[in-house]
Scaffold this motif. Structure first.
Motif, short mmCIF file in Angstrom:
data_model
loop_
_atom_site.label_atom_id
_atom_site.label_comp_id
_atom_site.label_asym_id
_atom_site.label_seq_id
_atom_site.Cartn_x
_atom_site.Cartn_y
_atom_site.Cartn_z
N VAL A 253 4.01 -13.54 2.16
CA VAL A 253 2.74 -14.48 1.94
C VAL A 253 1.10 -13.81 1.83
O VAL A 253 0.43 -14.21 0.80
CB VAL A 253 2.64 -15.06 3.32
CG1 VAL A 253 1.73 -16.17 3.11
CG2 VAL A 253 4.33 -16.01 3.19
N LEU A 254 1.03 -12.83 2.53
CA LEU A 254 0.02 -12.04 1.93
C LEU A 254 -0.34 -11.74 0.62
O LEU A 254 -0.62 -11.18 0.38
CB LEU A 254 -0.62 -10.75 3.01
CG LEU A 254 -1.41 -11.30 4.29
CD1 LEU A 254 -1.60 -9.91 5.22
CD2 LEU A 254 -2.39 -12.49 4.25
N ALA A 255 0.91 -11.61 -0.04
CA ALA A 255 1.33 -11.20 -1.29
C ALA A 255 0.82 -12.23 -2.06
O ALA A 255 0.02 -12.43 -3.37
CB ALA A 255 2.59 -10.21 -1.47
N GLU A 256 1.03 -13.10 -1.62
CA GLU A 256 1.33 -14.62 -2.26
C GLU A 256 -0.39 -14.75 -2.31
O GLU A 256 -1.18 -14.78 -3.24
CB GLU A 256 1.10 -15.40 -2.20
CG GLU A 256 3.50 -15.65 -2.33
CD GLU A 256 4.21 -16.80 -1.18
OE1 GLU A 256 3.34 -17.50 -1.43
OE2 GLU A 256 4.99 -16.03 -0.84
N VAL A 257 -0.79 -14.53 -1.48
CA VAL A 257 -2.76 -14.91 -1.56
C VAL A 257 -3.16 -13.67 -1.70
O VAL A 257 -4.45 -13.88 -2.84
CB VAL A 257 -3.12 -14.25 0.40
CG1 VAL A 257 -4.50 -14.31 0.11
CG2 VAL A 257 -2.79 -15.12 1.61
N ALA A 258 -3.04 -12.69 -2.36
CA ALA A 258 -3.36 -10.85 -2.89
C ALA A 258 -3.63 -11.46 -4.10
O ALA A 258 -3.94 -11.24 -5.57
CB ALA A 258 -3.17 -9.73 -1.95
N SER A 259 -2.21 -12.44 -4.80
CA SER A 259 -2.11 -12.56 -5.68
C SER A 259 -2.64 -13.69 -6.70
O SER A 259 -2.59 -14.25 -7.65
CB SER A 259 -0.53 -12.08 -6.65
OG SER A 259 0.16 -13.12 -5.74
N GLY A 260 -3.05 -14.25 -5.91
CA GLY A 260 -3.86 -15.47 -6.14
C GLY A 260 -3.01 -16.69 -6.08
O GLY A 260 -3.24 -17.86 -7.16
N GLY A 261 -1.63 -16.41 -5.63
CA GLY A 261 -0.44 -17.79 -5.93
C GLY A 261 -0.56 -18.18 -4.43
O GLY A 261 0.67 -18.80 -4.31
N LEU A 262 -1.32 -18.24 -3.59
CA LEU A 262 -0.60 -19.21 -2.16
C LEU A 262 -1.22 -19.98 -2.65
O LEU A 262 -2.78 -20.73 -2.29
CB LEU A 262 -1.36 -18.88 -1.16
CG LEU A 262 -1.44 -19.51 0.09
CD1 LEU A 262 0.52 -19.39 0.65
CD2 LEU A 262 -2.10 -18.83 1.32
N ASP A 376 -4.11 -4.97 -7.73
CA ASP A 376 -4.72 -5.74 -8.11
C ASP A 376 -6.14 -5.65 -8.29
O ASP A 376 -6.64 -5.65 -7.18
CB ASP A 376 -3.55 -6.91 -8.25
CG ASP A 376 -4.18 -8.30 -9.07
OD1 ASP A 376 -5.82 -8.56 -7.98
OD2 ASP A 376 -4.27 -8.09 -10.27
N GLU A 377 -6.83 -6.16 -8.96
CA GLU A 377 -8.13 -5.41 -8.95
C GLU A 377 -8.97 -6.50 -7.88
O GLU A 377 -9.50 -6.26 -7.14
CB GLU A 377 -8.61 -4.76 -10.31
CG GLU A 377 -8.56 -6.18 -10.74
CD GLU A 377 -9.13 -5.62 -12.24
OE1 GLU A 377 -9.59 -7.71 -13.21
OE2 GLU A 377 -9.68 -4.88 -12.81
N ASP A 378 -8.51 -7.49 -8.21
CA ASP A 378 -8.96 -8.29 -7.03
C ASP A 378 -8.71 -8.73 -5.35
O ASP A 378 -8.31 -9.98 -4.93
CB ASP A 378 -8.95 -10.03 -8.07
CG ASP A 378 -9.60 -9.87 -9.45
OD1 ASP A 378 -10.91 -9.28 -9.17
OD2 ASP A 378 -9.14 -10.73 -9.98
N ALA A 379 -7.22 -8.33 -5.25
CA ALA A 379 -6.39 -8.30 -4.08
C ALA A 379 -7.00 -7.97 -3.01
O ALA A 379 -7.07 -8.96 -2.77
CB ALA A 379 -4.91 -7.86 -4.40
N SER A 380 -7.78 -6.87 -3.28
CA SER A 380 -8.92 -6.26 -1.82
C SER A 380 -9.79 -7.25 -1.95
O SER A 380 -9.70 -8.45 -0.12
CB SER A 380 -9.10 -4.94 -1.74
OG SER A 380 -7.87 -4.26 -2.32
N ALA A 381 -10.82 -8.27 -2.48
CA ALA A 381 -11.40 -9.18 -2.41
C ALA A 381 -10.92 -10.35 -2.11
O ALA A 381 -11.40 -11.15 -0.49
CB ALA A 381 -12.41 -9.58 -3.90
N ARG A 382 -9.79 -10.88 -2.76
CA ARG A 382 -8.79 -12.28 -1.72
C ARG A 382 -8.08 -11.44 -0.40
O ARG A 382 -8.85 -12.70 0.33
CB ARG A 382 -7.59 -12.54 -3.05
CG ARG A 382 -7.93 -12.69 -3.64
CD ARG A 382 -6.89 -13.67 -4.77
NE ARG A 382 -6.87 -13.25 -6.44
CZ ARG A 382 -6.79 -12.93 -6.78
NH1 ARG A 382 -5.97 -11.70 -7.34
NH2 ARG A 382 -6.78 -12.98 -8.45
N LEU A 383 -7.73 -11.12 -0.54
CA LEU A 383 -7.63 -10.50 1.14
C LEU A 383 -8.59 -10.62 1.95
O LEU A 383 -8.47 -11.03 2.88
CB LEU A 383 -6.43 -9.29 1.55
CG LEU A 383 -5.21 -9.19 0.71
CD1 LEU A 383 -5.10 -7.72 0.67
CD2 LEU A 383 -4.09 -10.10 1.52
#
Length: 398
Positions: A253-262, A376-383
């Protein structure tokens, strides 16, 4: 030669910091664990037929299941014959003993499939729903009401299979020798991972807005950690240490968050699973649980899927771990933890100190694959934004 025979012959030279005997016992346990088709065996094969009949008539669905490949009594005896008590390494012994107990419980569940004895065993395996988790789920359902439009369309099974094969291709660029694959299976409903395979039901529909996140969930987490765990000297890390489901699903589920897909729909789905399991455990019937979800705004067909997942095989409480796993991992990040070590194989967050000990001692190999969603360059920021939030309702916009 069995581990017991090797014990009589002597330990042999240490390999990767562990004795030959310890490694042999781990291998035997991993082979038995990998032979179980637990999730497949507790999931109905006639979901679509049952859905159609239930939604048209309201009659309770009669689920059909695969025949078990192995007699649970034979599996139980095979498990008892593995000499866990002979493991000398303290850390490995702790991990293998808890896995041994978990396998015993899963075998008991297979024997009790579709009986009243199944659900109590499931609660023992996956844990009870705490008031805090139920409160978070209910709050999400009460307040996350705007879900995404479906106007973007969906992918059918063949289209999603093509996307999945392309995603696996990205990981073959990291290592061309990985042994994972995706296929459409007539006896599967929806999308799921079993061992090294992504299985897609022939009538599956995946919303286009959800496709990328689902690929990161199934391929980028479940298959990636299977590969990383399978190359380890400790082979149970490939099939999964005890209690790995909660952390695995939380990571996915965090993978979904990190990819902006939750999406909002997905967050409501995770919350719906928690409250449905709670309702079932506290005495609700299939119809009660389904009608409650529909009253909360869940489409009738989606509500059937959620209810079926909870009531299958006599009451499978696994679906409560998705939201719980995500919240626990966000708390882990909030307190300075990282996700890298959790990708070495399939294990629970509570076992991270033990796995880290093995890693520090040089027992474990570096991960073979790195999830695309993690780099993903935005993943850390999203997490980071998600970890900083106290309110799960805000994760969608994190």
């Amino acid at each position: 030669m069995s581990a017991r025979s090797r014990d009589r012959a002597g330990d042999g030279p240490p390999i990767a910091g562990l004795s030959t005997r310890d490694r042999a016992i781990d291998h035997e346990l991993a082979l038995l664990s990998g032979s179980l088709r637990f999730l497949l065996d507790v999931t109905p094969v006639n979901v679509e037929q049952a859905r159609s009949e239930y939604l048209s008539s309201g009659e309770l669905p009669e689920f059909a299941y695969r025949e078990l490949e192995d007699d649970p009594e034979v599996l139980k005896q095979a498990l008892q014959d593995i000499p866990i008590h002979l493991v000398e390494d303290t850390v490995l012994g702790t991990l293998l003993r808890t896995k041994h107990r978990e396998l015993s419980l899963q075998i008991d569940m297979l024997a009790a499939r579709d009986t009243e004895d199944f659900m109590p065993l499931s609660i023992e395996l996956y844990g009870a729903i705490t008031p805090g988790l139920r409160g978070s789920a209910e709050q999400i359902l009460e307040t996350v009401t705007d879900t995404e439009s479906t106007s973007a369309g969906s992918l059918d099974a063949r289209a999603f299979l093509a996307r999945a094969q392309a995603e696996i291709g990205h990981y073959r660029e990291q290592d061309p020798d990985i042994e994972v694959h995706a296929e459409i299976r007539d006896d599967v409903s929806g999308v799921m991972v079993s061992g090294d395979s992504l299985l897609i039901g022939p009538r599956s529909k995946v919303q286009k807005v959800r496709a990328e996140a689902l690929l990161h969930h199934e391929v980028g987490t479940h298959l990636v950690t299977h590969v990383n765990g399978s190359i380890q000297p400790i082979k149970v890390l490939g099939s999964g240490l005890a209690g790995y489901d909660e952390t695995q699903e939380g990571l996915a589920v965090l993978a979904e968050v990190a990819s902006g897909g939750l999406t909002a729909f997905r967050l409501r789905q995770l919350a719906s699973r928690v409250v449905t399991v709670h309702r079932m455990v506290t005495g609700a019937t299939f119809t009660d649980a389904h009608e409650a979800l529909v009253a909360e705004g869940v489409p009738a067909s989606s509500a059937f899927t959620t209810t079926m997942r909870a009531f299958r095989a006599g009451g499978l409480t696994k679906d409560a771990v998705y939201l719980r796993g995500m919240l626990d991992l966000l708390d882990h990040l909030r307190h300075g933890g990282t996700l890298d070590a959790l990708l070495l194989g399939k294990f629970s967050l509570k076992d991270l100190p033990l796995v880290s000990d093995l890693q520090a001692r040089g027992v474990l190999e570096p991960a073979r694959l790195t999830p695309r969603w993690l780099v993903d360059e935005d993943a850390s920021a999203r997490l980071g934004r998600a970890a900083a939030l106290d309110d799960p309702r805000e994760f969608v916009s994190a």
